[in-house]
Scaffold this motif. Structure first.
Motif, PDB file in Angstrom:
ATOM      1  N   THR A   1       0.754  -1.409   0.111  1.00  0.00           N
ATOM      2  CA  THR A   1       0.047  -0.025   0.047  1.00  0.00           C
ATOM      3  C   THR A   1       0.934   1.237   0.163  1.00  0.00           C
ATOM      4  O   THR A   1       0.389   2.181  -0.768  1.00  0.00           O
ATOM      5  CB  THR A   1      -0.929  -0.108   1.278  1.00  0.00           C
ATOM      6  N   ALA A   2       2.096   1.353   0.872  1.00  0.00           N
ATOM      7  CA  ALA A   2       2.784   2.359   0.870  1.00  0.00           C
ATOM      8  C   ALA A   2       3.426   2.644  -0.589  1.00  0.00           C
ATOM      9  O   ALA A   2       3.504   3.871  -0.837  1.00  0.00           O
ATOM     10  CB  ALA A   2       4.139   2.124   1.897  1.00  0.00           C
ATOM     11  N   PHE A   3       3.754   1.786  -1.229  1.00  0.00           N
ATOM     12  CA  PHE A   3       4.243   2.135  -2.691  1.00  0.00           C
ATOM     13  C   PHE A   3       3.461   1.867  -3.744  1.00  0.00           C
ATOM     14  O   PHE A   3       3.690   1.862  -4.915  1.00  0.00           O
ATOM     15  CB  PHE A   3       5.339   0.827  -2.812  1.00  0.00           C
ATOM     16  N   GLN A   4       2.044   1.921  -3.326  1.00  0.00           N
ATOM     17  CA  GLN A   4       0.998   2.048  -4.269  1.00  0.00           C
ATOM     18  C   GLN A   4       1.174   0.745  -5.211  1.00  0.00           C
ATOM     19  O   GLN A   4       0.943   0.686  -6.511  1.00  0.00           O
ATOM     20  CB  GLN A   4       1.112   3.190  -5.315  1.00  0.00           C
ATOM     21  N   VAL A   5       1.169  -0.364  -4.893  1.00  0.00           N
ATOM     22  CA  VAL A   5       1.145  -1.583  -5.544  1.00  0.00           C
ATOM     23  C   VAL A   5      -0.054  -2.220  -5.466  1.00  0.00           C
ATOM     24  O   VAL A   5      -0.718  -2.438  -4.588  1.00  0.00           O
ATOM     25  CB  VAL A   5       2.177  -2.668  -5.041  1.00  0.00           C
ATOM     26  N   VAL A   6      -0.612  -2.273  -6.731  1.00  0.00           N
ATOM     27  CA  VAL A   6      -1.958  -2.650  -6.810  1.00  0.00           C
ATOM     28  C   VAL A   6      -2.043  -4.181  -6.955  1.00  0.00           C
ATOM     29  O   VAL A   6      -1.379  -4.797  -7.464  1.00  0.00           O
ATOM     30  CB  VAL A   6      -2.588  -2.168  -8.282  1.00  0.00           C
ATOM     31  N   GLN A   7      -2.953  -4.674  -5.973  1.00  0.00           N
ATOM     32  CA  GLN A   7      -3.138  -6.184  -5.838  1.00  0.00           C
ATOM     33  C   GLN A   7      -4.635  -6.516  -6.130  1.00  0.00           C
ATOM     34  O   GLN A   7      -5.523  -6.118  -5.587  1.00  0.00           O
ATOM     35  CB  GLN A   7      -2.816  -6.500  -4.400  1.00  0.00           C
ATOM     36  N   LEU A   8      -5.075  -7.375  -7.122  1.00  0.00           N
ATOM     37  CA  LEU A   8      -6.204  -7.507  -7.715  1.00  0.00           C
ATOM     38  C   LEU A   8      -6.446  -9.130  -7.704  1.00  0.00           C
ATOM     39  O   LEU A   8      -5.435  -9.832  -7.720  1.00  0.00           O
ATOM     40  CB  LEU A   8      -6.466  -7.001  -9.058  1.00  0.00           C
TER      41      LEU A   8
ATOM     42  N   ASP B   1      -6.718  -8.282 -18.412  1.00  0.00           N
ATOM     43  CA  ASP B   1      -6.699  -9.711 -18.408  1.00  0.00           C
ATOM     44  C   ASP B   1      -7.442 -10.453 -17.164  1.00  0.00           C
ATOM     45  O   ASP B   1      -7.497 -11.417 -17.312  1.00  0.00           O
ATOM     46  CB  ASP B   1      -5.085 -10.172 -18.175  1.00  0.00           C
ATOM     47  N   LEU B   2      -7.750  -9.693 -16.272  1.00  0.00           N
ATOM     48  CA  LEU B   2      -8.595 -10.191 -15.158  1.00  0.00           C
ATOM     49  C   LEU B   2     -10.056  -9.786 -15.309  1.00  0.00           C
ATOM     50  O   LEU B   2     -10.133  -8.333 -14.710  1.00  0.00           O
ATOM     51  CB  LEU B   2      -7.989  -9.799 -13.811  1.00  0.00           C
ATOM     52  N   TYR B   3     -10.933 -10.386 -15.785  1.00  0.00           N
ATOM     53  CA  TYR B   3     -12.274  -9.976 -15.892  1.00  0.00           C
ATOM     54  C   TYR B   3     -13.284 -11.005 -15.546  1.00  0.00           C
ATOM     55  O   TYR B   3     -13.084 -12.135 -15.313  1.00  0.00           O
ATOM     56  CB  TYR B   3     -12.334  -9.574 -17.371  1.00  0.00           C
ATOM     57  N   GLN B   4     -14.455 -10.300 -15.268  1.00  0.00           N
ATOM     58  CA  GLN B   4     -15.878 -11.151 -14.691  1.00  0.00           C
ATOM     59  C   GLN B   4     -16.690 -10.765 -15.882  1.00  0.00           C
ATOM     60  O   GLN B   4     -16.998 -10.067 -16.350  1.00  0.00           O
ATOM     61  CB  GLN B   4     -16.278 -10.782 -13.481  1.00  0.00           C
ATOM     62  N   THR B   5     -17.439 -12.006 -16.256  1.00  0.00           N
ATOM     63  CA  THR B   5     -18.359 -12.056 -17.101  1.00  0.00           C
ATOM     64  C   THR B   5     -19.776 -12.165 -16.477  1.00  0.00           C
ATOM     65  O   THR B   5     -20.041 -13.222 -15.533  1.00  0.00           O
ATOM     66  CB  THR B   5     -18.042 -13.331 -18.320  1.00  0.00           C
ATOM     67  N   HIS B   6     -20.555 -11.450 -16.601  1.00  0.00           N
ATOM     68  CA  HIS B   6     -22.050 -11.542 -16.172  1.00  0.00           C
ATOM     69  C   HIS B   6     -23.039 -11.852 -17.282  1.00  0.00           C
ATOM     70  O   HIS B   6     -23.212 -11.103 -18.396  1.00  0.00           O
ATOM     71  CB  HIS B   6     -22.710 -10.095 -15.537  1.00  0.00           C
ATOM     72  N   VAL B   7     -23.718 -12.783 -17.155  1.00  0.00           N
ATOM     73  CA  VAL B   7     -24.724 -13.414 -18.234  1.00  0.00           C
ATOM     74  C   VAL B   7     -26.074 -12.782 -17.669  1.00  0.00           C
ATOM     75  O   VAL B   7     -26.701 -13.408 -16.711  1.00  0.00           O
ATOM     76  CB  VAL B   7     -24.689 -14.733 -18.443  1.00  0.00           C
ATOM     77  N   LEU B   8     -26.722 -12.105 -18.418  1.00  0.00           N
ATOM     78  CA  LEU B   8     -27.900 -11.416 -17.978  1.00  0.00           C
ATOM     79  C   LEU B   8     -29.194 -12.115 -18.570  1.00  0.00           C
ATOM     80  O   LEU B   8     -29.245 -12.050 -19.833  1.00  0.00           O
ATOM     81  CB  LEU B   8     -28.031  -9.802 -18.004  1.00  0.00           C
ATOM     82  N   GLN B   9     -30.003 -12.858 -17.914  1.00  0.00           N
ATOM     83  CA  GLN B   9     -31.168 -13.268 -18.727  1.00  0.00           C
ATOM     84  C   GLN B   9     -32.371 -12.731 -18.132  1.00  0.00           C
ATOM     85  O   GLN B   9     -32.486 -12.196 -17.182  1.00  0.00           O
ATOM     86  CB  GLN B   9     -31.366 -14.883 -17.998  1.00  0.00           C
ATOM     87  N   VAL B  10     -33.291 -12.383 -19.126  1.00  0.00           N
ATOM     88  CA  VAL B  10     -34.500 -11.715 -19.057  1.00  0.00           C
ATOM     89  C   VAL B  10     -35.819 -12.537 -19.035  1.00  0.00           C
ATOM     90  O   VAL B  10     -35.730 -13.235 -20.170  1.00  0.00           O
ATOM     91  CB  VAL B  10     -34.706 -10.451 -19.845  1.00  0.00           C
ATOM     92  N   ASN B  11     -36.611 -12.515 -18.119  1.00  0.00           N
ATOM     93  CA  ASN B  11     -38.027 -13.269 -18.099  1.00  0.00           C
ATOM     94  C   ASN B  11     -38.921 -12.337 -18.613  1.00  0.00           C
ATOM     95  O   ASN B  11     -38.884 -11.185 -18.020  1.00  0.00           O
ATOM     96  CB  ASN B  11     -38.177 -13.943 -16.638  1.00  0.00           C
ATOM     97  N   VAL B  12     -39.728 -12.661 -19.404  1.00  0.00           N
ATOM     98  CA  VAL B  12     -41.028 -12.153 -20.025  1.00  0.00           C
ATOM     99  C   VAL B  12     -42.301 -12.752 -19.625  1.00  0.00           C
ATOM    100  O   VAL B  12     -42.521 -14.002 -19.926  1.00  0.00           O
ATOM    101  CB  VAL B  12     -41.186 -11.809 -21.376  1.00  0.00           C
ATOM    102  N   PRO B  13     -42.992 -12.451 -18.644  1.00  0.00           N
ATOM    103  CA  PRO B  13     -44.126 -13.129 -18.007  1.00  0.00           C
ATOM    104  C   PRO B  13     -44.912 -13.638 -19.410  1.00  0.00           C
ATOM    105  O   PRO B  13     -45.159 -12.734 -20.501  1.00  0.00           O
ATOM    106  CB  PRO B  13     -45.015 -12.151 -17.229  1.00  0.00           C
ATOM    107  N   PRO B  14     -45.581 -14.863 -19.397  1.00  0.00           N
ATOM    108  CA  PRO B  14     -46.589 -15.317 -20.433  1.00  0.00           C
ATOM    109  C   PRO B  14     -47.796 -14.430 -20.760  1.00  0.00           C
ATOM    110  O   PRO B  14     -48.467 -13.750 -19.731  1.00  0.00           O
ATOM    111  CB  PRO B  14     -46.905 -16.555 -19.848  1.00  0.00           C
ATOM    112  N   VAL B  15     -47.903 -14.082 -21.949  1.00  0.00           N
ATOM    113  CA  VAL B  15     -49.335 -13.413 -22.305  1.00  0.00           C
ATOM    114  C   VAL B  15     -49.856 -14.285 -23.067  1.00  0.00           C
ATOM    115  O   VAL B  15     -49.473 -14.614 -24.214  1.00  0.00           O
ATOM    116  CB  VAL B  15     -48.654 -12.225 -23.234  1.00  0.00           C
ATOM    117  N   ILE B  16     -51.189 -14.632 -22.867  1.00  0.00           N
ATOM    118  CA  ILE B  16     -52.056 -15.481 -23.690  1.00  0.00           C
ATOM    119  C   ILE B  16     -52.675 -14.742 -24.960  1.00  0.00           C
ATOM    120  O   ILE B  16     -53.079 -13.664 -24.792  1.00  0.00           O
ATOM    121  CB  ILE B  16     -53.298 -16.000 -22.665  1.00  0.00           C
ATOM    122  N   LEU B  17     -52.233 -15.208 -26.002  1.00  0.00           N
ATOM    123  CA  LEU B  17     -52.576 -14.845 -27.270  1.00  0.00           C
ATOM    124  C   LEU B  17     -53.964 -15.571 -27.554  1.00  0.00           C
ATOM    125  O   LEU B  17     -54.790 -14.690 -28.590  1.00  0.00           O
ATOM    126  CB  LEU B  17     -51.509 -14.910 -28.268  1.00  0.00           C
TER     127      LEU B  17
END
Length: 352
Positions: free
Chosen positions: A176-183, A264-280
């Motif tokens: 921290t003193a020398f601003q070394v980034v740790q991820l 090089d260090l990344y996270q992937t988010h998979v977003l799924q969307v639900n659409v409530p049924p509509v009776i046709l």
């Protein structure tokens, strides 16, 4: 005093200034250790090491922690030197220390991440050099360099960056003193799946953690979202989270996050969307003679594809368990025979 029915050995043990007696649980013996903390009081004094202390107790506690003799001196020079090491001078000292370390010959394309890896290697080398006791902590560093570099000394590392005030610097504090980034990113969080119902809001949180983490960058289909003026994606928050208001089907897909400069260090988010049924298509009222087949139609649309279920007079009806009933495709219910009386057939859909 008596503890647990036995006489307290610490009652007759004198440890001296800066130390305290503790009863060791393993042996039951009294031992002298460095005082854990001093009572808060501001009666400033100067130590023989040239440092400024808030009170006498801090002088002797430091002497114990650093395992060397420090005593109170009456020196005007000490008081005038209290504010000599400014933050600007302190940063110059740290840059000088880094410049003193052997450099690795740079080859190939440089990046912020590679520069940080090189800086971390330099800090690791310096920490190992200063850690003469090989106990992964730095206490006294006057033995290694001259007492004064610029307006600051090596002891100012303890003054500025000993965050828990325990009298020594850990490797984490040294970084921290020398601003070394740790991820870091947990393996089970590299891919995260979220499901949201259309019309609601969604919050995607980036799980990349670490000291001095740079700002979080979000991407979708290779396009950086942070710098786009979008009405529905416009607030990234202090914690680097991605906020999506009033989710629609156009928001479905993969989102990725990484710390700025560390793709090089990344996270992937998979977003799924639900659409409530509509009776046709709804079933129509029919009048049929007993034994005559009737065909009922029902159809709905939604995401994911809704599952069709039928009710007879409010009770679940399973076509496969009845010879009189059969289900054709996803929307036809046919071969209804031999109803003895009027029946109410209704359909409903579920996405479960």
């Amino acid at each position: 005093s008596v503890q647990g029915g036995a006489f307290d050995p610490c009652r007759r043990t004198y440890c001296g200034r800066g130390r305290q007696c503790v009863l060791m649980a393993e042996t039951g013996r009294a031992e002298c250790v460095c005082q854990e903390k001093c009572r808060p009081s501001f009666v400033p004094v100067c130590g023989s090491d040239g440092r400024f202390y808030e009170n006498h107790c801090e002088v002797y506690r430091t002497a114990c922690l650093e395992r060397r003799r420090i005593y109170v001196v009456h020196s005007k020079e000490c008081f005038f030197k209290v504010n000599a090491c400014t933050m600007s001078e302190y940063n110059k000292l740290k840059n000088m220390l880094l410049d003193m370390q052997p450099k690795v010959l740079k080859t190939g394309e440089q990046s912020q991440q590679r520069d940080m890896e090189e800086k971390r290697a330099l800090v690791d080398t310096m920490f190992k050099y200063l850690d003469v006791n090989k106990d992964s902590r730095l206490i006294s560093m006057k033995e290694h360099l001259e007492d004064s570099l610029l307006e600051c000394t090596m002891q100012d590392l303890l003054r500025y960056d000993d965050y828990n005030n325990d009298g020594h610097l850990s490797l984490h504090e040294f970084y921290t003193a020398f601003q070394v980034v740790q991820l870091s990113l947990a393996e089970d969080q590299r891919i995260s799946v979220s499901t949201v119902t259309v019309g609601l809001s969604a919050v995607l949180t980036c799980a990349i953690q670490g000291t001095l983490r740079p700002p979080i960058i979000w991407k979708r289909n290779g396009i950086i979202l942070n710098f786009l003026d979008l009405e529905d994606i416009n607030d990234f928050g202090d914690d680097g989270s991605l906020y999506i208001t009033k989710v629609t089907t156009i928001h479905m897909g993969n989102y990725s996050c990484h710390a700025y400069g560390y793709e090089d260090l990344y996270q992937t988010h998979v977003l799924q969307v639900n659409v409530p049924p509509v009776i046709l298509v709804y079933p129509e009222t029919q009048a049929q003679e007993p034994g005559v087949s009737a065909s009922l139609h029902c159809h709905a649309d939604g995401i994911p594809n809704p599952k069709l279920l039928w009710l007879k007079n409010g009770m679940d009806l399973q076509p496969r368990s009845s010879k009189q009933l059969s289900l054709i495709g996803e929307e036809h219910f046919t071969n209804v025979k031999s109803f003895a009386s009027t029946s109410v057939m209704s359909c409903y859909f579920t996405t479960q």
